[in-house]
Design an enzyme around this catalytic site. Structure first.
Site, PDB file in Angstrom:
ATOM      1  N   THR A   2       0.827  -1.206   0.000  1.00 38.22           N
ATOM      2  CA  THR A   2       0.000   0.000   0.000  1.00 38.22           C
ATOM      3  C   THR A   2       0.861   1.255   0.000  1.00 38.22           C
ATOM      4  OG1 THR A   2      -1.775  -1.176   1.148  1.00 38.22           O
ATOM      5  CG2 THR A   2      -1.828   1.240   1.228  1.00 38.22           C
ATOM      6  N   VAL A  17       0.644   4.252  -2.771  1.00 33.32           N
ATOM      7  CA  VAL A  17       0.458   5.672  -2.440  1.00 33.32           C
ATOM      8  C   VAL A  17       1.555   6.497  -3.114  1.00 33.32           C
ATOM      9  CG1 VAL A  17       0.573   7.355  -0.554  1.00 33.32           C
ATOM     10  CG2 VAL A  17      -0.834   5.297  -0.322  1.00 33.32           C
ATOM     11  N   GLU A  31       1.277   9.522  -5.923  1.00 31.04           N
ATOM     12  CA  GLU A  31       1.933  10.824  -5.800  1.00 31.04           C
ATOM     13  C   GLU A  31       2.824  11.092  -7.005  1.00 31.04           C
ATOM     14  OE1 GLU A  31       2.999  12.668  -1.936  1.00 31.04           O
ATOM     15  OE2 GLU A  31       3.309  10.559  -1.369  1.00 31.04           O
ATOM     16  N   GLY A  91       3.443  16.636  -1.176  1.00 31.34           N
ATOM     17  CA  GLY A  91       2.155  16.046  -0.852  1.00 31.34           C
ATOM     18  C   GLY A  91       1.678  16.546   0.499  1.00 31.34           C
ATOM     19  N   HIS A 119      -7.087   0.908  -0.972  1.00 30.50           N
ATOM     20  CA  HIS A 119      -6.295  -0.104  -1.682  1.00 30.50           C
ATOM     21  C   HIS A 119      -7.145  -1.355  -1.649  1.00 30.50           C
ATOM     22  CE1 HIS A 119      -2.084  -2.157  -2.188  1.00 30.50           C
ATOM     23  NE2 HIS A 119      -2.902  -2.395  -3.196  1.00 30.50           N
TER      24      HIS A 119
END
Length: 143
Positions: free
Chosen positions: A42, A46, A50, A69, A76
């Site tokens: 996960t 992520v 990004e 960010g 997920h």
């Protein structure tokens, strides 16, 4: 930021998942991660979302500018083994000065694996790095 990035702009980013982006590689010192299946972590998904947004933004940045960010709100929902190729579709939903908002959706060719929203904020790298150095100095660590 240049005024060329606008709400409604879209972008697709493609990435083939290597073995070293699976769960056991996320924190090798954590036994709990070591015993998990070798599927896209996960945390790496992520980061991929990004990266897709940063890739979209890059042509719209001024010299010396980058983005950070500031929010990630994604799910997920499906496992992806190494070797599959992920497409991350990004849509810019809002540009408010230096604040940029996006929807993100990732698909591995079989399943939608995750989707949600992401925000980034444009900064001048020299000013940001100076603030980080000041913070590190206050904490007594090297930046």
């Amino acid at each position: 930021m240049k005024p060329s990035l606008t709400a409604g702009s879209t972008h697709r980013f493609t990435y083939r998942v290597p073995e070293n982006k699976t769960v056991p590689h996320l924190f090798p010192e954590a036994r709990d991660f070591q015993i998990m299946p070798h599927v896209l972590a996960t945390g790496y998904m992520v980061g991929l979302m990004e990266w897709a947004c940063m890739d979209m933004i890059r042509p719209h940045l001024e010299e010396g500018e980058g983005t950070l960010g500031t929010l990630i709100d994604v799910n997920h929902t499906a496992a992806t083994p190494p070797g599959l190729t992920i497409n991350v579709d990004v849509e810019c939903t809002d540009v408010k000065g230096k604040l940029l908002r996006f929807t993100v959706k990732a698909h591995d060719g079989v399943d939608v694996i995750g989707e949600g929203r992401h925000e980034r904020y444009a900064v001048m790298w020299d000013k940001f790095k100076a603030r980080v150095s000041d913070k590190a100095a206050k904490a007594g660590v090297a930046a």
